[in-house]
Design a protein around this motif. Sequence first.
Motif, short mmCIF file in Angstrom:
data_model
loop_
_atom_site.label_atom_id
_atom_site.label_comp_id
_atom_site.label_asym_id
_atom_site.label_seq_id
_atom_site.Cartn_x
_atom_site.Cartn_y
_atom_site.Cartn_z
N GLY A 255 0.69 -17.41 -5.38
CA GLY A 255 1.69 -17.27 -4.33
C GLY A 255 1.15 -17.59 -2.95
N PRO A 256 2.05 -17.63 -1.97
CA PRO A 256 1.68 -18.13 -0.64
C PRO A 256 0.66 -17.29 0.11
CG PRO A 256 3.95 -17.30 -0.69
CD PRO A 256 3.48 -17.31 -2.10
N SER A 257 0.45 -16.04 -0.29
CA SER A 257 -0.49 -15.20 0.47
C SER A 257 -1.92 -15.74 0.41
CB SER A 257 -0.46 -13.75 -0.02
OG SER A 257 -1.02 -13.65 -1.31
N VAL A 258 -2.23 -16.57 -0.58
CA VAL A 258 -3.59 -17.11 -0.67
C VAL A 258 -3.70 -18.51 -0.08
CG1 VAL A 258 -4.29 -15.70 -2.65
CG2 VAL A 258 -3.21 -17.93 -3.04
N THR A 259 -2.60 -19.03 0.43
CA THR A 259 -2.64 -20.41 0.95
C THR A 259 -3.68 -20.56 2.05
OG1 THR A 259 -0.30 -20.73 0.42
CG2 THR A 259 -1.28 -22.23 2.03
N LEU B 276 -5.77 -0.40 -11.37
CA LEU B 276 -4.69 -1.00 -10.56
C LEU B 276 -3.50 -1.34 -11.45
CD1 LEU B 276 -3.81 -2.28 -7.82
CD2 LEU B 276 -4.83 -4.41 -8.64
N GLN B 277 -3.79 -1.93 -12.57
CA GLN B 277 -2.72 -2.32 -13.50
C GLN B 277 -1.98 -1.08 -14.00
OE1 GLN B 277 -3.66 -5.51 -16.08
NE2 GLN B 277 -2.41 -4.75 -17.76
N ARG B 278 -2.73 0.00 -14.23
CA ARG B 278 -2.13 1.22 -14.78
C ARG B 278 -1.15 1.87 -13.80
NH1 ARG B 278 -4.78 6.43 -16.60
NH2 ARG B 278 -3.38 7.18 -18.23
N THR B 279 -1.31 1.59 -12.52
CA THR B 279 -0.36 2.14 -11.55
C THR B 279 0.98 1.41 -11.58
OG1 THR B 279 -0.97 0.64 -9.75
CG2 THR B 279 -2.27 2.66 -9.97
N GLY B 280 1.03 0.32 -12.34
CA GLY B 280 2.25 -0.47 -12.36
C GLY B 280 2.23 -1.59 -11.33
N SER B 281 1.15 -1.70 -10.58
CA SER B 281 1.04 -2.78 -9.58
C SER B 281 0.72 -4.09 -10.27
CB SER B 281 -0.08 -2.46 -8.59
OG SER B 281 0.20 -1.28 -7.91
N ASP B 282 0.96 -5.17 -9.55
CA ASP B 282 0.63 -6.50 -10.06
C ASP B 282 -0.89 -6.65 -10.07
OD1 ASP B 282 0.26 -9.13 -10.64
OD2 ASP B 282 1.36 -9.92 -8.90
N PRO B 283 -1.51 -6.79 -11.24
CA PRO B 283 -2.97 -6.89 -11.26
C PRO B 283 -3.51 -8.16 -10.60
CG PRO B 283 -2.07 -7.29 -13.44
CD PRO B 283 -0.93 -6.85 -12.58
N LEU B 284 -2.64 -9.17 -10.44
CA LEU B 284 -3.10 -10.38 -9.73
C LEU B 284 -3.46 -10.08 -8.29
CD1 LEU B 284 -0.67 -13.19 -10.96
CD2 LEU B 284 -2.94 -12.60 -11.81
N GLU B 285 -2.99 -8.93 -7.80
CA GLU B 285 -3.34 -8.55 -6.43
C GLU B 285 -4.86 -8.41 -6.29
OE1 GLU B 285 -1.19 -8.85 -4.23
OE2 GLU B 285 -2.30 -8.06 -2.51
N ALA B 286 -5.52 -8.04 -7.36
CA ALA B 286 -6.98 -7.94 -7.31
C ALA B 286 -7.59 -9.30 -6.98
CB ALA B 286 -7.52 -7.42 -8.65
N VAL B 287 -7.05 -10.34 -7.57
CA VAL B 287 -7.57 -11.69 -7.32
C VAL B 287 -7.22 -12.14 -5.90
CG1 VAL B 287 -7.47 -14.09 -8.04
CG2 VAL B 287 -7.47 -12.28 -9.76
N ARG B 288 -5.97 -11.89 -5.52
CA ARG B 288 -5.56 -12.29 -4.15
C ARG B 288 -6.47 -11.62 -3.11
NH1 ARG B 288 -0.35 -10.68 -6.30
NH2 ARG B 288 0.69 -12.50 -7.18
#
Length: 560
Positions: free
Chosen positions: A303-307, A156-168
Amino acid sequence: MPASAQIAERTSKARPADAATESWVRVCALEELQRDGRKLVKVGRKQIVLFHGPKGIFACNNRCPHEGYPLIEGSLAEGCILTCNWHNWKFDLEGGRTLVGGDRLRRYPLRIEEGAVWLDVSDPPAAERAAEALDSLRDTLEDHEYDRMAREIARLQRTGSDPLEAVRQAIAWTHDRFEFGTSHAHAAAADWLFLRESFARDEAERLVPLVEIVGSLAWDSLREPHYRYPAASAAFEPDRLVAAIEDEDEAAAIAQLRGALAQGLGFAALERPLARAALAHYQDFGHSAIYLYKTGQLIERLGPSVTEPLLLLLVRSLVYAPREDLIPEFRAYGPSLAAWDGPRDGPRDGPKDGPKDDGGARRVAAEDFLGLDVKRALALTLEARGDLPALYDALLGVGAYYMLHYDMGYQEGTEGPVSHNVGWLDFTHHVTFANAARALCTRYPELWPQALLQLACFAGRNAAFVDRALDASGWQVGDPRAFLDGEIARLFDHGQPEYIVSAHLVKLLVAAREEVLAAPDAPWAADLLASVNRFLQSPLKRKHATRVARQAMGFVALEG
Ligand code: FES
């Protein structure tokens, strides 16, 4: 059409060609592949293996997705079933499925042209690869495939995406699979992200916290059903939220939460009533306040998406929190809180600042609490309520002293009653609760009485399990910052197989660091550092087979 061309056409449909990114490369002569049956080719950094069999020609990565061993050494059966002989993973080269094992094998579209094999080695668009990595990551949670989680997040990180998305995403996927709401996995997540931001020394260490968080969420929700949250929403009123939690009415509490979210309110607007609920009782051995504090930090970092998922978890955990102040040992807590009529508010930036009571209330130090049981510790806390900073110092100090003098005989013992099942984590909670309570009460000073009286409950309870004659001089720490930062840096390779243990290590070290940095000259600082040092250097017995057996025998014998 020759068979190889048919196969080529079929294989090339494995992924629709993307005209914008298509990149066809001639890799070998068809005759050569037909003669040898298999061939390794290199295209840039890619190692690709070609197979030729009764079902045609196939091209795939040479590195097995399990541990990277070469698939060219594998066995081909039925013309298209490839077995990696290292650990017996099996791949259907024709259909693309992994038949045995837990990761996908990349195949390459191919075509035959003018007697040569051509491969499309272009990579799918980044967004497609990111989506695929997240899809695969979700699969890994079902069986807690830790190594594969690391690979998917790295992809995921290698695609340039935010790796925190994995946690979200992991929070969203699992949030309704926690029967009792927030767990240590969520609480430690906030601290792991802090470590990632502040202590990771390279990309691998920046990956570690993400895998630890996702792994921990997977483990804590493993094979759990979906415990759906009530869907109703109600007009939000802070007092009704607190009352619903007090009544252990999950439906009403969740309705209040949903109502608040529907109004566009975020964590900041909800924290005060949630803090009231979290500190309404001496409950869940301090978890409630710790979870609230860490939930706020986690939302801030992700960020707010996990609220919504994190607050659903938190409210559920508050509803179901055991209220230890209702059991005889801590029953004096309620009357003590009712009797509290001292200062309840005032600014407080740290334990050394804050309102003083000029009314002649007793000023205490940690030593005054030594040896006091819960009732007497509560009484002394009431006597000293005029000086909140001194009281906080004394109560954190006695907790640190007790952790420094924990009688490890209770950890090793096999003959005691259930009430003597007291281990290291009972002592670390005094510290992590104090840290969370201080943070919450700094924002909501009206809650200091609850926080301090609950610290007295911790102190009084743990007093019975210490050895005050123990020589603790060897655990002193010379350079606090170097010690704490050094121990935190070691967490990236903690080696603990149980998430519950690594979570406590992370939370304790971060809490101790926050406390020491906020008040480096506090009277408890030396004992706190020494106690953390002793804890980190001491055995942590996590299984008690004989004790469990003895207690089970005793329990059953009394059943009649
Ligand atoms: S490396 Fe291929 S199965 Fe393990």
